[in-house]
Design an enzyme around this catalytic site. Structure first.
Site, PDB file in Angstrom:
ATOM      1  N   TRP A   1     -50.855 -23.247 -10.837  1.00 17.97           N
ATOM      2  CA  TRP A   1     -51.632 -22.132 -10.622  1.00 17.97           C
ATOM      3  C   TRP A   1     -52.188 -21.458 -11.602  1.00 17.97           C
ATOM      4  O   TRP A   1     -51.437 -20.764 -11.692  1.00 17.97           O
ATOM      5  CB  TRP A   1     -52.509 -21.977  -9.207  1.00 17.97           C
ATOM      6  CG  TRP A   1     -53.384 -20.518  -8.909  1.00 17.97           C
ATOM      7  CD1 TRP A   1     -54.497 -21.372  -9.114  1.00 17.97           C
ATOM      8  CD2 TRP A   1     -54.068 -20.183  -8.177  1.00 17.97           C
ATOM      9  NE1 TRP A   1     -56.035 -20.210  -8.891  1.00 17.97           N
ATOM     10  CE2 TRP A   1     -54.947 -19.796  -8.598  1.00 17.97           C
ATOM     11  CE3 TRP A   1     -53.073 -18.864  -8.675  1.00 17.97           C
ATOM     12  CZ2 TRP A   1     -55.867 -18.450  -8.114  1.00 17.97           C
ATOM     13  CZ3 TRP A   1     -53.185 -17.286  -7.319  1.00 17.97           C
ATOM     14  CH2 TRP A   1     -54.707 -17.748  -7.515  1.00 17.97           C
TER      15      TRP A   1
ATOM     16  N   ASP B   1     -46.535 -20.489  -1.075  1.00 14.63           N
ATOM     17  CA  ASP B   1     -48.311 -20.540  -1.338  1.00 14.63           C
ATOM     18  C   ASP B   1     -49.439 -20.975  -1.305  1.00 14.63           C
ATOM     19  O   ASP B   1     -48.485 -22.445  -0.925  1.00 14.63           O
ATOM     20  CB  ASP B   1     -48.365 -20.391  -3.065  1.00 14.63           C
ATOM     21  CG  ASP B   1     -49.953 -20.022  -3.419  1.00 14.63           C
ATOM     22  OD1 ASP B   1     -50.842 -20.054  -2.340  1.00 14.63           O
ATOM     23  OD2 ASP B   1     -50.244 -20.176  -4.369  1.00 14.63           O
TER      24      ASP B   1
ATOM     25  N   LYS C   1     -60.334 -21.783   2.337  1.00 11.25           N
ATOM     26  CA  LYS C   1     -60.732 -23.449   2.411  1.00 11.25           C
ATOM     27  C   LYS C   1     -60.400 -24.003   3.174  1.00 11.25           C
ATOM     28  O   LYS C   1     -61.286 -24.090   3.990  1.00 11.25           O
ATOM     29  CB  LYS C   1     -59.682 -23.860   1.717  1.00 11.25           C
ATOM     30  CG  LYS C   1     -58.653 -23.581  -0.032  1.00 11.25           C
ATOM     31  CD  LYS C   1     -59.649 -23.425  -0.979  1.00 11.25           C
ATOM     32  CE  LYS C   1     -59.353 -22.443  -1.799  1.00 11.25           C
ATOM     33  NZ  LYS C   1     -59.508 -22.661  -3.584  1.00 11.25           N
TER      34      LYS C   1
HETATM   35  C1  LMR Z   1     -58.700 -22.722  -7.625  1.00  8.98           C
HETATM   36  O1  LMR Z   1     -57.489 -22.684  -7.838  1.00  8.98           O
HETATM   37  O2  LMR Z   1     -59.614 -23.388  -8.443  1.00  8.98           O
HETATM   38  C2  LMR Z   1     -59.045 -21.734  -6.126  1.00  8.98           C
HETATM   39  O3  LMR Z   1     -57.331 -21.484  -6.181  1.00  8.98           O
HETATM   40  C3  LMR Z   1     -59.675 -20.516  -6.984  1.00  8.98           C
HETATM   41  C4  LMR Z   1     -59.040 -19.581  -7.829  1.00  8.98           C
HETATM   42  O4  LMR Z   1     -59.292 -17.990  -7.395  1.00  8.98           O
HETATM   43  O5  LMR Z   1     -58.901 -20.388  -8.500  1.00  8.98           O
END
Ligand code: LMR
Length: 398
Positions: free
Chosen positions: A130, A211, A246
């Site tokens: 992420w 996570d 979510k």
């Molecule tokens: C995502 O990866 O789209 C979600 O976790 C929302 C975010 O805060 O990025």
């Protein structure tokens, strides 16, 4: 003093939503941010949440501050959902939980905790991960590194490379793992691979940080915690950042949790006192409403079973969209093999689209996909599937 400050680039994910909102094309699609949409393309408030909110409004007697680490009932409900009823880490008092503003808030508390209490420890992130992970740890002053995770050719986990890399990490560092529904790839470890990873982490003297933002979106609430249970063996230590954005659809209520599993109940209390210091100097104490909703639902058997059904409905719809996406691309004569998308789990898939193809989807079709090629499958509907697949067929053929 502010005259010379340069503008920052837009956020890789939330910046797309800003651009999407400005887009006047009525056919536009936001497949960027990880937000669930139903068959009608709406992000609904769950019925169980609506009912819990009614009860909370009727019963609420005060808006006074919560404790620094949030409501004790929320902490207990969170631990039960994570570990399952009667789990050793809960019964022994080795687990402590702080209610946080979202999963991102939990990660930031974890980052501050690592920076303060484990100075010099680095956090190892999966490659890819992420895009906010390196920022959250970086801003807290924690150095990040990466370990191999995704095998693009096989569309699976690069497991041998991952294990080999974990074996090279020096003791005392932290390894961040995605509990399920890996973001951005949608490719998860198998139960057997989780056991192996947990054993290597233990043998190397590393601290795992899970996570866990998508519990319930892969196979089920219990099934999705298989990695968590592998890491939470007797005697082992673990950090968990979990989210209710979510699985309760509580995106804008910002409700998540930071849970620490320490070696003993006494150690857990000492850890909690330090976690509270991190929180006090950050946002002081958490907002109450989202946590109250989660607690009310998890504590009431009727609301809980309604919520579990709603989670299953979201999961089933996403999986149906995965199948329909692959089918529709086939029907449109796309030769590239996308069948792996049907095997991936959770909201996201790594489509393999190049940055140029992602830009063409946005410029020519108003379809917003994260630059890495990550697609939010939960944003697809039966109605927009032909438009989407037609656009993808076109940009692939260029
Ligand atoms: C995502 O990866 O789209 C979600 O976790 C929302 C975010 O805060 O990025």
């Amino acid at each position: 003093m502010l005259e010379t400050i340069q503008a920052a680039p837009p956020d890789a994910i939330l910046g797309l939503t800003e651009a999407f909102k400005q887009d006047a094309n009525p056919a536009k699609m936001n497949l960027g941010v990880g937000v669930y949409k139903d068959a009608a393309g709406k992000t609904p408030v769950l019925a169980s949440v609506k009912e819990a909110e009614k009860r909370i409004l009727a019963d609420e007697e005060s808006k006074s501050y919560l404790p620094i680490n949030g409501s004790p009932a929320f902490g207990a409900a969170t631990q039960e959902l994570l570990f399952g009823p009667g789990h050793e880490v809960v019964v022994s008092g080795r687990a402590v939980t702080a209610q946080t503003p979202g999963g991102t808030g939990a990660l930031r508390v974890a980052a501050d905790f690592i920076a303060q209490l484990m100075p010099g420890a680095r956090v190892w992130l999966s490659d890819p991960t992420w895009p906010n992970h390196p920022q959250v740890f970086g801003r807290a002053g924690v150095e990040t590194r990466t370990y191999p995770y995704f095998d693009a050719a096989a569309n699976g986990v690069a497991f041998a490379a991952m294990l080999a890399a974990l074996r090279e990490i020096p003791a005392g560092d932290v390894v961040l793992l995605h509990g399920c529904c890996h973001n951005p790839t949608g490719v998860d470890l198998s139960p057997d691979q989780w056991t192996q990873v947990a054993d290597v982490i233990r043998a190397q003297g590393l601290l795992p940080l899970l996570d866990f933002a998508y519990q319930g979106f892969a196979e089920g609430l219990y099934e999705d915690a298989v990695g968590l249970r592998a890491l939470a063996q007797p005697g082992r230590e673990l950090l968990i950042a979990s989210s209710y954005s979510k699985n309760f659809g509580l995106y804008n209520e910002r409700v998540g949790a930071f849970t620490v599993v320490a070696p003993s109940a006494d150690a857990a209390q000492a850890v909690l006192s330090q976690v509270k210091k991190c929180i006090r100097a950050n946002y002081s104490n958490p907002p109450a409403h989202g946590g109250a909703i989660v607690t009310a639902i998890l504590a009431d058997p009727e609301l809980r079973s309604q919520w579990e059904e709603e989670v299953a409905t979201m999961r089933d719809r996403i999986n149906a969209m995965r199948d329909l996406f692959v089918e529709t691309l086939n029907e449109m004569g796309v030769e590239q093999d996308f069948s792996f998308i049907a095997r991936q789990r959770g909201m996201f898939s790594f489509s393999g689209l190049t940055p140029d193809q992602v830009a063409a989807l946005r410029d020519d079709y108003s379809i917003y996909v994260v630059g890495s090629g990550r697609i939010n499958v939960a944003g697809m509907t039966e109605e927009n599937m032909n438009y989407l697949c037609g656009a993808i067929a076109d940009v692939l053929a260029r």
